[in-house]
Scaffold this active site. Structure first.
Site, PDB file in Angstrom:
ATOM      1  CB  VAL A 281      -0.945  -0.014   1.225  1.00  0.00           C
ATOM      2  CG1 VAL A 281      -1.667   1.327   1.363  1.00  0.00           C
ATOM      3  CG2 VAL A 281      -1.955  -1.140   1.097  1.00  0.00           C
ATOM      4  CD  GLU A 286      -2.583   3.364  -2.179  1.00  0.00           C
ATOM      5  OE1 GLU A 286      -2.249   2.226  -1.822  1.00  0.00           O
ATOM      6  OE2 GLU A 286      -1.910   4.396  -1.897  1.00  0.00           O
ATOM      7  CG  ASP A 328      -5.938  23.984 -44.110  1.00  0.00           C
ATOM      8  OD1 ASP A 328      -5.277  24.057 -45.159  1.00  0.00           O
ATOM      9  OD2 ASP A 328      -7.172  24.126 -44.070  1.00  0.00           O
ATOM     10  CG  ASP A 630     -10.852  22.536 -43.498  1.00  0.00           C
ATOM     11  OD1 ASP A 630     -10.297  21.656 -44.171  1.00  0.00           O
ATOM     12  OD2 ASP A 630     -10.939  23.721 -43.885  1.00  0.00           O
ATOM     13  CG  ASP A 634      -7.751  17.950 -43.898  1.00  0.00           C
ATOM     14  OD1 ASP A 634      -6.740  17.822 -44.611  1.00  0.00           O
ATOM     15  OD2 ASP A 634      -8.465  18.965 -43.897  1.00  0.00           O
ATOM     16  CG  ASN A 696       3.777   6.488  -2.217  1.00  0.00           C
ATOM     17  OD1 ASN A 696       3.247   7.458  -1.676  1.00  0.00           O
ATOM     18  ND2 ASN A 696       3.115   5.662  -2.987  1.00  0.00           N
ATOM     19  CD  GLU A 699       3.306   6.665   2.512  1.00  0.00           C
ATOM     20  OE1 GLU A 699       3.033   5.588   1.927  1.00  0.00           O
ATOM     21  OE2 GLU A 699       2.697   7.721   2.298  1.00  0.00           O
ATOM     22  CG  ASN A 724      -0.292   6.734  -0.039  1.00  0.00           C
ATOM     23  OD1 ASN A 724       0.562   7.466   0.438  1.00  0.00           O
ATOM     24  ND2 ASN A 724      -0.082   5.444  -0.275  1.00  0.00           N
ATOM     25  CB  THR A 727      -2.635  14.527   3.849  1.00  0.00           C
ATOM     26  OG1 THR A 727      -1.997  13.250   3.832  1.00  0.00           O
ATOM     27  CG2 THR A 727      -3.523  14.606   5.069  1.00  0.00           C
TER      28      THR A 727
END
Length: 895
Positions: A281, A286, A328, A630, A634, A696, A699, A724, A727
């Site tokens: 995790v 995430e 163009d 256009d 094209d 991460n 962590e 994750n 905050t």
């Protein structure tokens, strides 16, 4: 059904015979049988995705798949709240992406207009107005000015018939149409004896026999080709998939390693499985998919303000990666409004100012404003082109002007209006000889006070050959051979400068002269000629300059005349060694064409197949290509390009459906504004992706460090998810609103193969992430033996505080905070305060304490965490100072 013959190589009588048709039209029974045989006269469109298909497509991401797997694992190990939190964020991400894409699709539907709604045909010998879907091969169709052609027709009759074929061939000037036989190898743009579905009659009238309907028309064939082209994946999509794959492998590797280490330390299997889940995790960001989607969604809103309607979320960021814009000319680089810019009479040469069809402007002689009434030759020329003309101009009631008639004739009427002339006091017209492609001139005879006068307008070289005199200072003088040759050279000079040249002459008609075209259009008095131009948009030159400073190659690809295209390129400051035509392209090998495209930036008279070839060749160097268009011709290139850009005003439905983006105002400058916004988006996506990954890493360092030191689990899975998703998510989203760096359009385009995690980025992610983790480990290790809940709360809260310091580092790794401005992104300041407020609730509100396993902290605890986080910010600022000394290799030298 056998292959159809080359209709243009047959006479109209032969076409009728081949189709078993006749001038009196089909009978109702024949039309019904043919409708059953050939089907309705409609284009087969690619089925629009259903709402459910659009929703499901939001899950086609490796990162999303990893999150779903993480949710399943969390549920299986008895952590249903973790599983629910992950699945909620996945579904919300999908809903957001779906909403944006479906709304874009609805906007496209609102822009779409029916190509042809009704058609006038002859059936059973009578004129009938029918639904254009019911037109069948063999029908005789009547064509009038202002109507769209309902199918491919072979011309049977024509009177001054001119057709705008820009949606099909790219040719900006109306094309003259008349019956007749053409050589078998005649190209599409030169088939003057045919008109094609989707084009518009701008002058005259005529009749044609239907030779092809629906998908068998030239329009339909190219529409079908575009459906065979596979859309390219965007650079961001590819990079996020690579990132997701790498994160997945890293998560599995770290989790497995931690479990092995724990088991070797004699820890329990269930405990280590929980540690492994926590680490998995911790590795997976995430909140990243949701933040990316939200950032792109916000970017789409900003793009719309810049007149760029994005149809797919990643396309907005792709625009920022563009290294080549194939654009163009007509209506994109130019105004798509023909205007007289110069007038040459035997007595003077003047420039004409003003823009668009507004009758406002002045006449300049040697840079000095003059009154045309003081110059008889100039006034007579303007009067002649006004009277020998069927176009009119009118105010549209909302601040603009429009013309009724051909753009060229409208330009002449506007020029006369600028001189104060109008038809209000014109004498009565008594006869007319219409324009056609063979005569290349038209004449209208007026009954004036001194007798009938013929006013003639057309190709200046044709009028010059039929003239015997010229008007100089109000007097007619003989047209000598030397003077005739001088005028021819002047005409050639206008044409080589990319101007459409139109001449005028007149003749007082003697009594008794036969009123035939040959008799009247002889012994003319030549008045002069006008240079007509579809002027460049005033902002286009600056946009091209900005592209060059940003390292973006601009290539003009048009169906227009090469001289005109090259002249416009010169006016816009687009350097090019000449111009290449479609024929030139076919004579070059791929290697030769690749070499020529380095120096030749103007391609004219090109087909849909040519455009696809150009994209393939440019793609050899991993270029990210934006292609504008256009017309239906094209559509294949729009789909093949990295980002296809259709015109919102003059674009066909097929072009819009094949595109990734619709340019609402058809303006090249809006593309460049979109590129700047796209670059800002990508830079911000890179910023918050790296920020989330550094968090991460923090962590992981904290959890693995604690494991190696024999400490209890520092963070439980639900706390990691809170960081994750909530905050980190708030601050990452605010990073997505970071303003563009001041030199963003002086930087070279990024390499589409360059990953988001470059070596330098990887280094700073690891360094700052390690610092976050070590500080968290320090906080936890000093308290866990006294009070585990308080120690875990301090680590949990401390990591959030440290990351809030860290987010300021990721605003820029080139400029320190005092350079970018502490308050220049107020959303980030609000996000930091909001994150702190949420953490206060988590720490002190009982329901959150129960859910997240927290305990109350003292004011001294908060103060300690605030002081411990300062080195994180200091480390980032030192890094920026050291890096700035080496400059930025992406910033291009000033050109």
């Amino acid at each position: 059904m056998p292959p159809p013959p080359d209709w243009w190589s047959l006479t109209s009588e032969e076409v009728l015979q081949e189709l078993r048709a006749r001038p009196a039209g089909l009978t109702a029974k024949e039309a019904e049988e043919r409708l059953e045989r050939y089907g309705e006269n409609v284009l087969r469109e690619e089925a629009r995705e259903t709402r459910f298909q659009v929703f499901l497509r939001q899950f086609k991401s490796i990162l999303i798949a990893i999150l779903v797997i993480a949710a399943v694992v969390s549920f299986l190990v008895g952590e249903p709240q973790d599983a629910a939190a992950i699945l909620i964020i996945v579904v919300l991400n999908a809903l957001l992406g779906y909403t944006q894409e479906w709304q874009a699709g609805e906007a496209i539907e609102a822009l779409k207009k029916m190509l042809v709604q009704r058609a006038v045909v002859i059936r059973d010998g009578e004129q009938q107005e029918i639904d254009a879907a019911g037109v069948v091969p063999g029908d005789i169709v009547l064509l009038e000015m202002g109507e769209r052609v309902p199918a491919d027709l072979a011309i049977v009759e024509a009177t001054s018939l001119q057709v705008d074929e820009a949606p099909l061939t790219g040719e900006s000037a109306p094309v003259d149409k008349a019956p007749g036989r053409l050589p078998p190898g005649t190209g599409l743009a030169e088939r003057s004896n045919m008109t094609f579905a989707g084009t518009t009659v701008v002058n005259g009238r005529g009749q044609g026999v239907v030779v092809a309907t629906g998908m068998e028309t030239e329009f339909g064939k190219i529409a079908g080709l575009s459906q065979l082209v596979t859309a390219e994946a965007t650079p961001l999509s590819r990079q996020m998939d690579v990132l997701g794959r790498d994160i997945g492998f890293i998560a599995l590797g770290i989790a497995a390693l931690a479990v092995v280490v724990g088991l070797l330390q004699q820890r329990g299997l269930l405990e280590m499985f929980l540690v492994g889940v926590s680490l998995a995790v911790a590795v997976i960001p995430e909140g990243l998919p949701a933040v990316v989607t939200l950032t792109l969604a916000i970017g789409i809103k900003t793009m719309m303000q810049k007149n760029c309607l994005i149809r797919r979320l990643p396309a907005s960021e792709t625009l920022g990666a563009v290294s080549v814009i194939c654009t163009d000319k007509t209506g994109t680089l130019t105004r798509n409004e023909m205007a007289v810019v110069r007038v040459k009479t035997p007595g003077a040469e003047v420039a004409v100012t003003g823009t668009g069809y507004a009758p406002e402007g002045v006449f300049l002689l040697d840079g000095r404003a003059i009154d045309p009434g003081d110059y008889p030759g100039l006034r007579q020329f303007l009067r002649a082109v006004l009277l020998c003309n069927h176009a009119t101009i009118a105010h549209d009631g909302v601040g603009g002007w429009r013309i009724f008639g051909t753009p060229t004739e409208g330009a002449l009427v506007v020029a006369a209006a600028k001189a104060g002339l109008s038809r209000d006091d014109a004498p009565a017209a008594v006869d007319e000889f219409s324009f056609d492609s063979t005569r290349k001139r038209m004449t209208i005879i007026y009954r004036e006070d001194d007798g009938d006068v013929a006013y003639v307008k057309g190709a200046p070289e044709v009028l010059l050959a039929r003239s015997s005199g010229v008007l100089v200072d109000g007097s007619v003088v003989a047209l000598t051979d030397d003077l005739r040759e001088t005028i021819r050279e002047e005409i050639a000079g206008y044409a080589s400068g990319g101007l459409r040249v139109l001449g005028a002459a007149y003749r007082p008609l003697p009594a008794g002269l036969p009123r035939t075209a040959d008799a009247v259009e002889e012994d003319l008095i030549f008045l002069g000629f006008a240079g007509i131009l579809d002027p460049p948009r005033p902002e286009a030159a600056e946009a091209i300059r900005l592209c060059r400073s940003a390292g973006i190659d601009v290539i003009m690809i048009t169906g227009d005349n090469p001289l005109t295209a090259y002249a416009i390129a010169e006016d816009l400051g687009l350097p090019s060694e000449g111009a290449l035509t479609g024929t030139d392209l076919e004579a070059l090998t791929d290697d030769e064409l690749e070499e020529r495209l380095r120096v030749t930036k103007v391609l004219s008279r090109v087909t849909a197949a040519h455009k696809l070839r150009v994209i393939d060749i440019l793609s050899r160097k991993r270029a990210v290509i934006a292609m504008t268009g256009d017309g239906v011709n094209d559509a294949p290139a729009l789909k093949k390009a990295s980002i296809g850009i259709a015109m919102g005003i003059k674009g066909t439905d097929v072009a819009k459906e094949s595109s990734d983006m619709v340019l609402v105002d058809d303006n090249f400058a809006s593309i460049v504004a979109g590129v700047e916004e796209g670059r800002r988006e990508y830079d911000n996506i890179a910023r918050f992706t790296r920020y989330l990954l550094s968090s991460n890493v923090g962590e992981i360092v904290a959890i693995v460090g604690g494991l190696l030191l024999g400490l209890p689990l520092i963070l439980i899975p639900v706390q990691i998810l809170w960081i994750n998703l909530i905050t980190d998510g708030l601050t990452a989203l605010a990073l997505g609103l970071e303003p563009a760096e001041k030199d963003v359009m002086q930087q070279r385009p990024r390499d589409p193969g360059e990953p988001i995690l470059t070596r330098a980025a990887f280094t700073i992610i690891l360094a700052l992430g390690a610092l976050l983790g070590l500080l968290t480990l320090y906080v936890f290790s000093g308290l866990y033996h006294i009070d585990l809940d308080r120690a875990r709360t301090m680590a949990f809260t401390g990591l959030i505080v440290f990351e809030l310091y860290n987010v300021l580092n990721f605003r820029s790794f080139r400029f320190p905070l005092h350079r970018i401005g502490f308050f220049s992104n107020p959303a980030l300041l609000y996000a930091i305060l909001g994150s702190l407020a949420l953490q206060v609730l988590v720490v002190y509100v009982p329901v959150f304490q129960d859910f997240l396993g927290t305990a109350p902290l003292t004011l001294a605890d908060w103060g300690l965490l605030a002081l411990l986080g300062l080195p994180v910010l200091l480390a980032g600022e030192v890094y920026k100072i050291l890096r700035s000394r080496g400059g930025n290799p992406r910033v291009l030298p000033t050109r």
